[in-house]
Design a protein around this motif. Structure first.
Motif, PDB file in Angstrom:
ATOM      1  N   ARG A   1     -13.517 -40.850 -19.604  1.00  0.00           N
ATOM      2  CA  ARG A   1     -13.877 -40.263 -20.882  1.00  0.00           C
ATOM      3  C   ARG A   1     -13.503 -41.201 -21.994  1.00  0.00           C
ATOM      4  O   ARG A   1     -12.525 -41.903 -21.948  1.00  0.00           O
ATOM      5  CB  ARG A   1     -13.163 -38.942 -21.069  1.00  0.00           C
ATOM      6  CG  ARG A   1     -13.608 -37.913 -20.109  1.00  0.00           C
ATOM      7  CD  ARG A   1     -12.827 -36.669 -20.338  1.00  0.00           C
ATOM      8  NE  ARG A   1     -13.099 -36.110 -21.651  1.00  0.00           N
ATOM      9  CZ  ARG A   1     -14.116 -35.297 -21.918  1.00  0.00           C
ATOM     10  NH1 ARG A   1     -14.952 -34.994 -20.978  1.00  0.00           N
ATOM     11  NH2 ARG A   1     -14.287 -34.830 -23.122  1.00  0.00           N
TER      12      ARG A   1
ATOM     13  N   SER B   1      -4.770 -32.420 -34.102  1.00  0.00           N
ATOM     14  CA  SER B   1      -4.256 -31.138 -33.669  1.00  0.00           C
ATOM     15  C   SER B   1      -4.336 -30.124 -34.783  1.00  0.00           C
ATOM     16  O   SER B   1      -4.266 -30.443 -35.951  1.00  0.00           O
ATOM     17  CB  SER B   1      -2.814 -31.286 -33.241  1.00  0.00           C
ATOM     18  OG  SER B   1      -2.244 -30.006 -33.061  1.00  0.00           O
TER      19      SER B   1
ATOM     20  N   PHE C   1      -7.478 -37.503 -31.312  1.00  0.00           N
ATOM     21  CA  PHE C   1      -7.053 -36.115 -31.343  1.00  0.00           C
ATOM     22  C   PHE C   1      -6.537 -35.749 -32.723  1.00  0.00           C
ATOM     23  O   PHE C   1      -5.805 -36.460 -33.358  1.00  0.00           O
ATOM     24  CB  PHE C   1      -5.951 -35.907 -30.312  1.00  0.00           C
ATOM     25  CG  PHE C   1      -5.389 -34.540 -30.382  1.00  0.00           C
ATOM     26  CD1 PHE C   1      -4.140 -34.346 -30.923  1.00  0.00           C
ATOM     27  CD2 PHE C   1      -6.130 -33.479 -29.936  1.00  0.00           C
ATOM     28  CE1 PHE C   1      -3.613 -33.081 -30.990  1.00  0.00           C
ATOM     29  CE2 PHE C   1      -5.605 -32.215 -30.013  1.00  0.00           C
ATOM     30  CZ  PHE C   1      -4.353 -32.019 -30.534  1.00  0.00           C
TER      31      PHE C   1
ATOM     32  N   GLU D   1     -12.272 -31.814 -35.294  1.00  0.00           N
ATOM     33  CA  GLU D   1     -12.965 -33.032 -34.926  1.00  0.00           C
ATOM     34  C   GLU D   1     -14.438 -32.820 -35.204  1.00  0.00           C
ATOM     35  O   GLU D   1     -14.885 -31.715 -35.477  1.00  0.00           O
ATOM     36  CB  GLU D   1     -12.738 -33.334 -33.452  1.00  0.00           C
ATOM     37  CG  GLU D   1     -11.266 -33.439 -33.090  1.00  0.00           C
ATOM     38  CD  GLU D   1     -11.059 -33.689 -31.620  1.00  0.00           C
ATOM     39  OE1 GLU D   1     -11.871 -34.401 -31.025  1.00  0.00           O
ATOM     40  OE2 GLU D   1     -10.100 -33.164 -31.056  1.00  0.00           O
TER      41      GLU D   1
ATOM     42  N   ASN E   1     -10.407 -28.761 -31.286  1.00  0.00           N
ATOM     43  CA  ASN E   1     -10.274 -28.859 -29.844  1.00  0.00           C
ATOM     44  C   ASN E   1      -9.287 -27.821 -29.344  1.00  0.00           C
ATOM     45  O   ASN E   1      -8.178 -27.704 -29.841  1.00  0.00           O
ATOM     46  CB  ASN E   1      -9.795 -30.255 -29.480  1.00  0.00           C
ATOM     47  CG  ASN E   1     -10.081 -30.563 -28.046  1.00  0.00           C
ATOM     48  OD1 ASN E   1     -10.719 -29.780 -27.343  1.00  0.00           O
ATOM     49  ND2 ASN E   1      -9.603 -31.696 -27.593  1.00  0.00           N
ATOM     50  N   GLY E   2      -9.715 -27.098 -28.371  1.00  0.00           N
ATOM     51  CA  GLY E   2      -8.859 -26.092 -27.778  1.00  0.00           C
ATOM     52  C   GLY E   2      -8.923 -24.735 -28.437  1.00  0.00           C
ATOM     53  O   GLY E   2      -8.362 -23.781 -27.916  1.00  0.00           O
TER      54      GLY E   2
ATOM     55  N   ARG F   1     -15.499 -40.002 -34.872  1.00  0.00           N
ATOM     56  CA  ARG F   1     -15.147 -39.491 -33.582  1.00  0.00           C
ATOM     57  C   ARG F   1     -15.141 -40.630 -32.585  1.00  0.00           C
ATOM     58  O   ARG F   1     -15.376 -41.760 -32.909  1.00  0.00           O
ATOM     59  CB  ARG F   1     -16.113 -38.395 -33.148  1.00  0.00           C
ATOM     60  CG  ARG F   1     -15.393 -37.479 -32.247  1.00  0.00           C
ATOM     61  CD  ARG F   1     -16.079 -36.201 -31.977  1.00  0.00           C
ATOM     62  NE  ARG F   1     -15.330 -35.507 -30.968  1.00  0.00           N
ATOM     63  CZ  ARG F   1     -15.387 -35.829 -29.706  1.00  0.00           C
ATOM     64  NH1 ARG F   1     -16.147 -36.792 -29.314  1.00  0.00           N
ATOM     65  NH2 ARG F   1     -14.668 -35.174 -28.837  1.00  0.00           N
TER      66      ARG F   1
ATOM     67  N   ASN G   1     -18.137 -33.267 -33.672  1.00  0.00           N
ATOM     68  CA  ASN G   1     -18.844 -33.497 -32.427  1.00  0.00           C
ATOM     69  C   ASN G   1     -20.051 -34.389 -32.654  1.00  0.00           C
ATOM     70  O   ASN G   1     -20.296 -34.872 -33.766  1.00  0.00           O
ATOM     71  CB  ASN G   1     -19.235 -32.167 -31.781  1.00  0.00           C
ATOM     72  CG  ASN G   1     -20.157 -31.350 -32.662  1.00  0.00           C
ATOM     73  OD1 ASN G   1     -20.845 -31.880 -33.521  1.00  0.00           O
ATOM     74  ND2 ASN G   1     -20.162 -30.063 -32.448  1.00  0.00           N
TER      75      ASN G   1
ATOM     76  N   ARG H   1     -10.403 -39.743 -27.184  1.00  0.00           N
ATOM     77  CA  ARG H   1     -10.619 -38.767 -28.236  1.00  0.00           C
ATOM     78  C   ARG H   1      -9.573 -38.975 -29.311  1.00  0.00           C
ATOM     79  O   ARG H   1      -8.392 -38.887 -29.053  1.00  0.00           O
ATOM     80  CB  ARG H   1     -10.458 -37.355 -27.690  1.00  0.00           C
ATOM     81  CG  ARG H   1     -11.613 -36.911 -26.856  1.00  0.00           C
ATOM     82  CD  ARG H   1     -11.478 -35.439 -26.653  1.00  0.00           C
ATOM     83  NE  ARG H   1     -12.587 -34.950 -25.845  1.00  0.00           N
ATOM     84  CZ  ARG H   1     -12.936 -33.682 -25.840  1.00  0.00           C
ATOM     85  NH1 ARG H   1     -12.294 -32.826 -26.566  1.00  0.00           N
ATOM     86  NH2 ARG H   1     -13.920 -33.279 -25.110  1.00  0.00           N
TER      87      ARG H   1
ATOM     88  N   CYS I   1     -21.695 -25.279 -25.358  1.00  0.00           N
ATOM     89  CA  CYS I   1     -20.996 -24.144 -25.963  1.00  0.00           C
ATOM     90  C   CYS I   1     -21.976 -23.019 -26.256  1.00  0.00           C
ATOM     91  O   CYS I   1     -21.671 -21.846 -26.033  1.00  0.00           O
ATOM     92  CB  CYS I   1     -20.291 -24.593 -27.237  1.00  0.00           C
ATOM     93  SG  CYS I   1     -19.375 -23.292 -28.055  1.00  0.00           S
TER      94      CYS I   1
END
Length: 413
Positions: free
Chosen positions: A39, A46, A44, A89, A99-100, A63, A91, A42, A134
């Motif tokens: 991958r 948070s 990140f 982030e 994320n998450g 990104r 896309n 990323r 998604c």
DNA sequence: CGCGTGACGGTTGAA
DNA sequence: GTTTCAACCGTCACG
């Protein structure tokens, strides 16, 4: 249970990183044996980063499409060093996500609404700037459970070794000291103490025998023996129903009254916090943090531009729907939070002119993305038919709802 | 090109 | 207060 990773993919591995295209390593041709693809790194960001990011908030964020320069804090660097002082982030479609964290309910609702208008998922994806995976997942979940809400995140599974179960195990053991754990298990099922969903494993029973009961120790004060073992079939203080293996599609069709999911309600709506109105303070704090120029609040649901200020102004309750309702939608949804209130802020997805990352918010009238070549359908996307989705804000069942694909087993071989 | 799906990195909250 | 664990998330890319 999640397979023990022989290759701990969660550990920042040195093999990862670099240009994803160049690092397109061995991709298992067969789907089943597909190897973990490399991958791209990323960058990140948070949602827990402390605020006050020094003006970085809201700035267009690149990104990971750009490979990290060599020597840059890549995936091998500590995560904390990789974090930037921004939230969310961007896309590939230019949409902002965390994320998450789940998408805002308004976005989820729009996805379902647009799908009901006959708009193809790919177009929904482009319009809302949400990945098609998604969109597919949300629509599939809606069709399956009737809910647009995300599942309950976090927490632990309900314990199966309830006091009542332990008591029965003790009784069995006392009645037959030579009984095997598997026999106890069978008896628990046969006697209706447990059902197949919550019966302890043999190893658990063995552990109970070893730790809690011992070598036929004299039964101490019975641990709050509850003869009503069914109360523990679903040990949350909610409806005592066994978690369905799979939420059956509703016979009335996708748009009919959706199946009744199991609400996750153990942090009850009648919690002390809600009763005492402490949320008001939290709301005010969140609104304050989300004022102009400040960094994003820690949670995307609290982004003023996501759920609120885009339509009602910063810190202002949306048509009487205060934050408790919105938070409830995300975290521990309350069935009462219906769409009647949602309707006023449905045009939640306004997008900036092309070239900027799409954010969930903005002027209410700018819902249709003006930028990319995507052309909105002729059908008006205004307020209509929200009643059809009124039931969509129920919480899907925590377990058993994963009919396809199930949970994320993270099987490593 | 559209879509289903799984890997993946991430968050969350109970234990 | 910290760690562990298992749930969930959305994105990405494969097929």
């Amino acid at each position: 249970p999640r397979a023990v990773p022989t290759v701990p993919s969660r550990t920042p591995g040195g093999a990862r990183g670099g240009s994803p295209a160049a690092a397109a390593g061995p991709r298992g041709g067969g789907r089943r044996g597909r190897l973990p693809r490399p991958r791209r790194p990323r960058p990140f960001r948070s949602g827990r980063e402390p605020m006050g990011g020094g003006g970085a908030a809201g700035a267009p964020r690149q990104r990971g499409s750009l490979p990290a320069p060599p020597g840059a804090p890549g995936p091998a660097a500590p995560r904390s060093l990789c974090r930037e002082h921004t939230y969310g982030e961007v896309n590939q479609l230019g949409g902002v996500f965390v994320n998450g964290r789940p998408l805002p309910n308004a976005i989820r609702l729009r996805i379902v609404e647009l799908a009901q208008l006959g708009i193809r998922p790919c177009d929904i994806s482009r319009q809302l700037r949400v990945s098609h995976g998604c969109v597919s997942k949300i629509l599939a979940r809606y069709h399956e459970t009737g809910s647009i809400l995300p599942g309950a995140i976090g927490g632990s599974k309900p314990r199966v070794t309830t006091p009542a179960v332990v008591k029965h195990i003790r009784d069995y053991k006392q009645g037959d000291p030579g009984i095997f754990a598997w026999e106890i298990r069978d008896r628990l099922l046969a006697d209706g103490v447990c059902d197949k969903y919550n019966v302890p494993s043999v190893s658990s029973i063995s552990r109970i025998l070893r730790n809690k009961i011992g070598p036929l120790a004299p039964a101490g004060p019975p641990p709050a023996a509850l003869p009503c073992a069914h109360l523990y079939q679903y040990p949350y203080p909610g409806p005592a129903a066994p978690p369905p293996a799979k939420a059956a599609p509703h016979p009335a069709g996708p748009l009919g009254p959706p199946p009744v999911p199991l609400p996750r309600s153990w942090p009850s709506a009648h919690s002390v916090t809600n009763i005492l109105g402490i949320r008001t303070f939290v709301e005010q704090a969140g609104a304050l943090a989300g004022t102009e120029g400040a960094a994003y609040p820690p949670k995307m649901e609290e982004w003023p531009s996501v759920n609120r200020s885009g339509f009602a102004g910063p810190g202002q309750a949306v048509n009487g729907l205060d934050k408790a309702g919105m938070d409830g939608d995300i975290k521990y949804p309350q069935p009462g939070a219906g769409l009647s209130s949602m309707g006023t802020f449905l045009p939640a997805c306004a997008y900036p002119p092309s070239g900027q990352p799409g954010v969930y918010g903005g002027s209410p009238g700018a819902y249709i993305a003006p930028g990319p070549p995507w052309q909105p359908p002729a059908a008006p996307l205004g307020h209509h038919g929200h009643g059809e989705l009124a039931m969509a804000f129920k919480q899907p069942a925590r377990e058993g709802e994963r009919g396809r694909g199930g949970r994320d087993p993270r099987g490593y071989e």
